[in-house]
Design an enzyme around this catalytic site. Structure first.
Site, short mmCIF file in Angstrom:
data_model
loop_
_atom_site.label_atom_id
_atom_site.label_comp_id
_atom_site.label_asym_id
_atom_site.label_seq_id
_atom_site.Cartn_x
_atom_site.Cartn_y
_atom_site.Cartn_z
N LEU A 163 86.11 -95.63 30.18
CA LEU A 163 87.23 -95.82 29.27
C LEU A 163 88.54 -95.63 30.02
O LEU A 163 88.80 -94.56 30.56
CB LEU A 163 87.14 -94.84 28.09
CG LEU A 163 88.09 -95.13 26.92
CD1 LEU A 163 87.50 -94.59 25.62
CD2 LEU A 163 89.47 -94.53 27.12
N HIS A 165 89.79 -81.58 32.23
CA HIS A 165 91.14 -81.87 32.71
C HIS A 165 92.08 -81.97 31.52
O HIS A 165 91.68 -82.42 30.43
CB HIS A 165 91.11 -83.21 33.47
CG HIS A 165 92.34 -83.51 34.24
ND1 HIS A 165 93.49 -84.01 33.65
CD2 HIS A 165 92.62 -83.40 35.57
CE1 HIS A 165 94.41 -84.19 34.58
NE2 HIS A 165 93.91 -83.83 35.75
#
Length: 345
Positions: free
Chosen positions: A126, A230
């Site tokens: 993605l 992250h």
């Protein structure tokens, strides 16, 4: 209008540009012409196959801005991972060390190399260009995969996983990587990342630790990021958690990011999607934001709009001509949809 469709060979230049923009750590799109061309060809073959059960197929979609013809994003699904090339993870466990004589009981965390997700389907690849990261586009790019999976469940496994990007420092280096590089691999992170991206993973089995690792022996900065994502990945993680994905303790080998999983039929967007006949009408009053797809495989098309409405009384999906044309739908044909957002923006 933004439309999702299967990738095709003419999209190579756009895919290479996206691979460059995605940067280090995005191993599913390496900056390698041969590998990217192979991925496109493999995807085209997968969409063309008649499939009764998941196998080596990989489905790569692109997001096209029909006004400009630009490819502005990608999203993908691997039908069954680890069948040809093993998919490795660290599994987090706990072991007990007990001495009755000393009255000491220690519970210690460990990491063990495994490939427990062999055969699972994986949502992956993605990426959305920065200028399009507004409104509902990112959410649509994630959820559209579930429309395709809901329509073609025989192509996918019962377990669906997603590997989430782990924590990295200002130089793009994962804090988890340092100890692994020093003791076992002796190559830098970009080199390992590149090898993974082009499918050369034999070094994992050859060089990675074969015995459980006591987490408490790792550097503190490595311990702190195990199972963490992250900062740019947090929205994607939250979205998948809302779909029903959970973390069962499996983490990436290099950045220790979590791998999350769900049962296909229990994914919210799969379970809540509806397949109904279409009626093309001149005007639909704006209301709920819907993600809508046709029911094709090679000819799969999907988009999102607030000018489509489900008429519960008639059991019809009312859509305007522009959307019908983009999705290649005519009156009476079937479409599948989910609600992206209730009410108006």
């Amino acid at each position: 209008m933004l439309v999702i469709r299967p990738i095709q060979s003419s999209d190579f230049a756009a895919l290479r540009q996206i691979a460059e923009e995605s940067g280090p750590g995005f191993t599913s799109l390496p900056v390698n012409d041969g590998r990217l061309q192979q991925k496109i060809a493999h995807s085209e073959s997968s969409f063309a196959q008649s499939v009764e059960q998941p196998g080596q197929q990989g489905y790569l979609f692109v997001l096209e801005d029909t006004a400009s013809g630009d490819i502005v994003g990608t999203t993908g699904i691997e039908a069954a991972v680890g069948l040809e090339t093993p998919l490795y993870h660290f599994q987090q466990n706990r072991v007990m060390h007990h001495s009755a004589e000393l009255n000491v009981l220690n519970q210690l965390k460990t990491l063990t190399l495994c490939n427990d997700y062999t055969g699972a389907s994986e949502i992956c690849t993605l990426f959305l260009r920065q200028s399009y990261r507004t409104g509902y586009t990112g959410r649509f790019l994630s959820k559209v995969r579930f429309l395709f999976m809901a329509e073609h469940p025989q192509r996918f496994a019962e377990t669906v996983i997603a590997e989430m990007r782990g924590v990295s420092n200002g130089n793009g280096q994962p804090p988890f990587w340092g100890w692994l590089q020093k003791l076992f691999l002796t190559i830098d992170f970009p080199a390992a990342d590149h090898l993974i991206g082009i499918g050369k993973k034999a070094f994992i089995a050859e060089l990675m630790p074969r015995h459980p690792i006591y987490v408490g022996l790792l550097p503190e900065e490595a311990q702190q990021v195990i199972g963490q994502v992250h900062e740019h990945t947090r929205p994607a993680l939250k979205m998948l958690q809302q779909e029903g994905f959970i973390h069962r303790g499996y983490v990436d080998l290099f950045d220790a990011g979590p791998t999350i999983e769900a049962r296909l039929g229990q994914i919210h967007s799969v379970a809540s999607s509806l397949k109904v006949p279409v009626r093309v009408v001149p005007k639909v009053e704006p209301g709920q934001m819907l993600a809508v797809s046709n029911t094709e495989t090679q000819g799969f098309r999907a988009s999102f709009s607030d000018q489509a409405r489900f008429d519960e009384h008639q059991g019809l999906l009312l859509i305007q001509p522009e959307l019908a044309d983009a999705l290649q739908l005519c009156d009476g044909e079937l479409a599948r949809f989910i609600v992206l957002e209730k009410g108006r923006r």
